[in-house]
Design a protein around this motif. Structure first.
Motif, PDB file in Angstrom:
ATOM      1  N   ARG A 128     -15.025  -6.754  -7.692  1.00 49.79           N
ATOM      2  CA  ARG A 128     -15.436  -5.354  -7.678  1.00 49.79           C
ATOM      3  C   ARG A 128     -16.749  -5.171  -6.929  1.00 49.79           C
ATOM      4  NH1 ARG A 128     -16.695  -3.869 -12.532  1.00 49.79           N
ATOM      5  NH2 ARG A 128     -16.601  -5.890 -13.531  1.00 49.79           N
ATOM      6  N   VAL A 160      -9.337  -9.077  -9.026  1.00 44.96           N
ATOM      7  CA  VAL A 160      -9.925  -8.022  -8.212  1.00 44.96           C
ATOM      8  C   VAL A 160     -11.446  -8.132  -8.313  1.00 44.96           C
ATOM      9  CG1 VAL A 160     -10.052  -5.551  -7.778  1.00 44.96           C
ATOM     10  CG2 VAL A 160      -7.935  -6.553  -8.673  1.00 44.96           C
ATOM     11  N   LEU A 193       0.822  -1.198   0.000  1.00 43.85           N
ATOM     12  CA  LEU A 193       0.000   0.000   0.000  1.00 43.85           C
ATOM     13  C   LEU A 193       0.859   1.253   0.000  1.00 43.85           C
ATOM     14  CD1 LEU A 193      -2.605  -1.031   2.740  1.00 43.85           C
ATOM     15  CD2 LEU A 193      -2.747  -1.410   0.262  1.00 43.85           C
ATOM     16  N   CYS A 226      -4.173   3.274  -0.121  1.00 44.11           N
ATOM     17  CA  CYS A 226      -4.549   2.702  -1.418  1.00 44.11           C
ATOM     18  C   CYS A 226      -3.482   1.712  -1.879  1.00 44.11           C
ATOM     19  CB  CYS A 226      -4.695   3.797  -2.457  1.00 44.11           C
ATOM     20  SG  CYS A 226      -6.010   4.971  -2.100  1.00 44.11           S
ATOM     21  N   ASP A 227      -3.853   0.848  -2.817  1.00 46.13           N
ATOM     22  CA  ASP A 227      -2.867  -0.027  -3.435  1.00 46.13           C
ATOM     23  C   ASP A 227      -1.739   0.814  -4.023  1.00 46.13           C
ATOM     24  OD1 ASP A 227      -4.259  -2.300  -2.817  1.00 46.13           O
ATOM     25  OD2 ASP A 227      -4.792  -2.829  -4.887  1.00 46.13           O
ATOM     26  N   ARG A 265       1.081  -2.798  -6.823  1.00 44.82           N
ATOM     27  CA  ARG A 265       1.021  -3.140  -5.398  1.00 44.82           C
ATOM     28  C   ARG A 265       2.415  -3.101  -4.756  1.00 44.82           C
ATOM     29  NH1 ARG A 265      -0.462  -8.242  -5.069  1.00 44.82           N
ATOM     30  NH2 ARG A 265      -0.898  -8.605  -7.270  1.00 44.82           N
ATOM     31  N   THR A 267      -9.454   1.957  -3.632  1.00 44.43           N
ATOM     32  CA  THR A 267      -8.274   1.091  -3.563  1.00 44.43           C
ATOM     33  C   THR A 267      -7.335   1.352  -4.728  1.00 44.43           C
ATOM     34  OG1 THR A 267      -9.574  -0.596  -2.434  1.00 44.43           O
ATOM     35  CG2 THR A 267      -7.506  -1.308  -3.426  1.00 44.43           C
ATOM     36  N   LYS A 268      -7.912   1.594  -5.895  1.00 41.29           N
ATOM     37  CA  LYS A 268      -7.119   1.871  -7.099  1.00 41.29           C
ATOM     38  C   LYS A 268      -7.534   3.208  -7.701  1.00 41.29           C
ATOM     39  CE  LYS A 268      -6.137  -2.989  -8.087  1.00 41.29           C
ATOM     40  NZ  LYS A 268      -4.716  -2.890  -7.673  1.00 41.29           N
ATOM     41  N   TRP A 305     -12.615   1.992  -6.724  1.00 41.77           N
ATOM     42  CA  TRP A 305     -12.245   3.164  -5.938  1.00 41.77           C
ATOM     43  C   TRP A 305     -12.597   2.948  -4.470  1.00 41.77           C
ATOM     44  CZ3 TRP A 305      -9.775   7.663  -7.105  1.00 41.77           C
ATOM     45  CH2 TRP A 305      -9.896   8.723  -6.210  1.00 41.77           C
TER      46      TRP A 305
END
Length: 461
Positions: free
Chosen positions: A454, A452, A26, A388-389, A432, A380-381, A378
């Motif tokens: 979602r 991933v 992260l 966040c990642d 990552r 996370t990315k 969102w």
């Protein structure tokens, strides 16, 4: 890793700062003059941009097309994506008619295991399915599905099916993505062209006119208005389609639009040369003035996302056609459609920043933030915020990169952008927190990418 002195650009704005990534994959810190910790790798990003990893929300890796298969599988395609600054793709599962959609999902997941970057899936419905199938997709983290208004012989669904699936989507928090061309009218134009002896590649464009893309887009927005569904129009190629999207948004329809680099940089003149077959895609390349409208749409927020519709082929396969004929494709209808782009997307949209058409903030929004928000990734990315990642790209705005096929990593022996040189290319790409590309070379590992799942849209009854 500590990335020092770069200009960070994301939803929080533009600022010069240091960015730290941690062992937990992260982003763990952002600040000015951060001190490196013991054994922490330091990367000097002064004079460079630091942006969230790109998200390509429209790819077709390993896709069977007639007797052929696209030339990039998940291993080669995601390796190329990483080099170009994309750290997540969302690929389209495309079942054949009669095939269990969730069985097709399992097949795609097995194909995707060698991916070098993170990946998600959309699910295409080529016929009516029960609501339980939509629910099963959402349960598996597939919260968007695609419907075609074109290709009646294998992909197109009728308006009644669209209405029913839009209602299911609304109840289960799914986003409906749509390929908008009037398939029945196009088939009639194709029949007329062949009957008149018009078989050249340019007929591909003439039989798929912009007015039929606009009509189908308008119809899709009307059905969304009827059902209350949230929709996303893929690969908008024309002013006609864009106008339909704008009109629908102005009357309150929840519709977003995507375009692709080929519609921003290429035009229908490519369909008349000796290598014309290498530029077949659908919707087709348009007259240049459409591109001007699309760039305006990107700048004004009328188009939310730039994806690629990455679907490359080898030259030999294009010549053989979808039936794999030894004597070659018999006419324009047999040429497999699709262009390469997963590696070059960020560079080609960045060209709009260099020309003053869009801002650097627009570039990041179109290529990372918006697809993350739209497709349940969102925050996370698509962001550089702490927690966040650590999908991070250090972008060198001065680095020059040839876009000729031998100088790229996509599995194809021709490039739609041959002869072009990008001013701007990734210097460093992290997925990552792990370096996957450095100075234009892939340095990651196959299989590093993870699936991933979602999040759905808020349910609406």
């Amino acid at each position: 890793m500590l990335i020092r002195g770069g200009t960070l650009i994301d939803a929080a704005g533009e600022r010069v700062a240091d960015l730290r990534t941690g062992d937990d994959s992260l982003v763990t810190g952002i600040g000015v003059d951060l001190e490196p910790g013991p054994a922490e790798v330091v990367h000097d990003a002064r004079g460079k941009l630091v942006i969230p990893g790109g998200i390509d929300a429209h790819t077709h890796m390993q896709l069977p097309v007639g007797e052929l298969r696209v030339s990039d599988d998940f291993a080669s395609g995601t390796r190329a994506a990483a080099i170009g600054g994309t750290t997540t793709i969302i690929d389209y599962v495309t079942p054949e008619r009669g095939e269990d959609p969730m069985a097709a999902v399992a097949k795609w997941r097995s194909w995707a295991e060698p991916s070098a970057i993170d990946w998600g899936l959309h699910l295409t419905y080529t016929e009516a399915v029960p609501e339980s199938t939509v629910a099963a997709g959402v349960e598996a983290g597939i919260t968007s599905f695609k419907l075609y208004l074109a290709y009646p012989d294998r992909l197109q669904v009728d308006d009644g099916t669209i209405v029913n699936l839009m209602r299911s989507a609304r109840r289960h928090g799914s986003l409906v993505t749509l390929h908008c061309e009037n398939g029945d009218a196009i088939e009639e134009l194709r029949r007329e062209a062949l009957a008149g002896g018009h078989k050249a590649v340019i007929e591909h464009s003439r039989t798929r006119p912009a007015v039929l893309e606009g009509e189908a887009t308008e119809r899709a927005t009307v059905l969304a208005e009827l059902t209350g569904a949230s929709i996303y129009v893929v690969h908008v190629s024309s002013a006609n389609s864009l106008a339909a999207v704008r009109a629908a948004r102005e009357r309150g329809v929840d519709v977003q639009a995507e375009t692709c680099p080929q519609y921003l940089h290429l035009d229908a003149s490519r369909l008349t040369g000796t290598d014309a077959g290498n530029f077949v895609c659908a919707p087709p390349l348009r007259d240049p003035w459409h591109a001007e409208e699309l760039w305006e749409g990107l700048a004004r927020g009328w188009i939310q996302t730039v994806a690629t519709d990455h679907c490359p082929f080898w030259r030999a396969d294009r010549r053989a056609g979808v039936f794999g004929r030894r004597e070659g494709a018999q006419d324009f209808t047999e040429i497999p459609g699709g262009l390469a782009g997963v590696e070059t997307r960020l560079a080609l949209v960045w060209a709009g920043v260099c020309s003053g058409r869009i801002t650097a903030g627009d570039w990041v929004r179109l290529c990372a933030e918006a697809p993350a928000r739209t497709f349940g990734l969102w925050p996370t990315k698509g962001s550089l915020a702490v927690g966040c990642d650590a999908d991070v790209v250090v972008w060198d705005p001065e680095r020059r990169q040839s876009l000729d096929a031998p100088d790229l990593d996509m599995a194809t022996d021709h490039s739609p952008y041959a002869g072009m040189v990008s001013k701007g290319w990734p210097e460093l790409v992290l997925s990552r927190g792990h370096v996957v590309a450095r100075d234009g070379l892939f340095v990651g590992q196959q299989g590093w990418g993870r699936y991933v799942a979602r999040a759905p849209l808020p349910p609406s009854l």
